[in-house]
Design a protein around this motif. Structure first.
Motif, PDB file in Angstrom:
ATOM      1  N   ALA A 163      45.536  41.327  30.190  1.00 29.54           N
ATOM      2  CA  ALA A 163      46.805  41.935  30.578  1.00 29.54           C
ATOM      3  C   ALA A 163      46.957  43.238  29.806  1.00 29.54           C
ATOM      4  O   ALA A 163      46.719  43.276  28.597  1.00 29.54           O
ATOM      5  N   SER A 186      52.526  38.448  27.071  1.00 31.48           N
ATOM      6  CA  SER A 186      52.181  39.501  28.026  1.00 31.48           C
ATOM      7  C   SER A 186      53.438  39.991  28.740  1.00 31.48           C
ATOM      8  O   SER A 186      54.477  39.322  28.723  1.00 31.48           O
ATOM      9  N   CYS A 237      46.744  43.976  35.243  1.00 32.21           N
ATOM     10  CA  CYS A 237      45.877  42.923  34.726  1.00 32.21           C
ATOM     11  C   CYS A 237      44.471  43.156  35.261  1.00 32.21           C
ATOM     12  O   CYS A 237      44.268  43.958  36.178  1.00 32.21           O
TER      13      CYS A 237
END
Length: 200
Positions: free
Chosen positions: A59, A15, A64
């Motif tokens: 994410a 991420s 997020c």
């Protein structure tokens, strides 16, 4: 403490840099609030299970999201929900989340709901399936073409409806006839109505 799913470790690791501490924080709070929690990946996103789905996190490029499966019962109607998926809107920093204590409270509430077997009010009821009604024009043409008829019978109801709707939407008899000829050719080859757009 419950075991960790290595796929979630990998998800967090790949991420964006801003997202990693947020996801790690959510994960730690979930485990602290629910020691029996199980981790899994669903819909390519990390989820936490306790007698069913508890919550999930995601994410994206710039934010997020944290989603409680029974969101309205856990958090209430969230004003930020329209901005992004989840009950807390677009989360770009840990401080965008509720406090650790509040978040634990939401997790405990979600656990209680799962303990009680309460169904999610957020899930849409499944739509009633439309009956497949083959128009006379198509039925007659299929009766004369054994290969097309056999292939058509193997299509799913939605696959059949795609051809039926396409024929019914024709505005003129000439367009309908042309579509019927094309449909018979494609059906005989076992092709779905939108085969040209598949695997693009």
């Amino acid at each position: 403490m419950a075991s960790r799913d290595p796929r979630i470790d990998a998800y967090i690791a790949r991420s964006a840099a801003f997202a990693r501490p947020i996801l790690a924080h959510i994960r730690e709070v979930v485990h602290a609030a629910c020691p029996e929690v199980e981790e899994t990946m669903k819909w390519s996103r990390p989820h936490f299970l306790y007698k069913g789905l508890l919550c999930g996190m995601s994410a994206f490029k710039e934010h997020c999201a944290l989603v409680f499966w029974k969101g309205a019962l856990v958090v209430g109607k969230a004003s930020n929900a329209e901005a992004s998926m989840g009950q807390f809107g677009r989360i770009t920093r840990i401080v965008d989340l509720p406090s650790r204590t509040a978040l634990k409270g939401y997790i405990k509430k979600a656990m209680e709901l799962n303990d009680a077997g309460v169904a999610s009010p957020d899930r849409a009821k499944p739509k009633a399936h439309r009956e497949v009604v083959v128009p006379e024009l198509l039925a007659s043409a299929l009766a004369k073409n054994a290969q097309a008829r056999a292939a058509f019978e193997k299509f799913t109801p939605s696959g059949k409806r795609e051809y039926i709707d396409w024929l019914n939407e024709a505005k003129t008899e000439a367009t309908r006839s042309k579509r019927l000829a094309t449909a018979l050719e494609w059906i005989a080859e076992g092709k779905p109505r939108n085969w040209k757009y598949m695997n693009c």
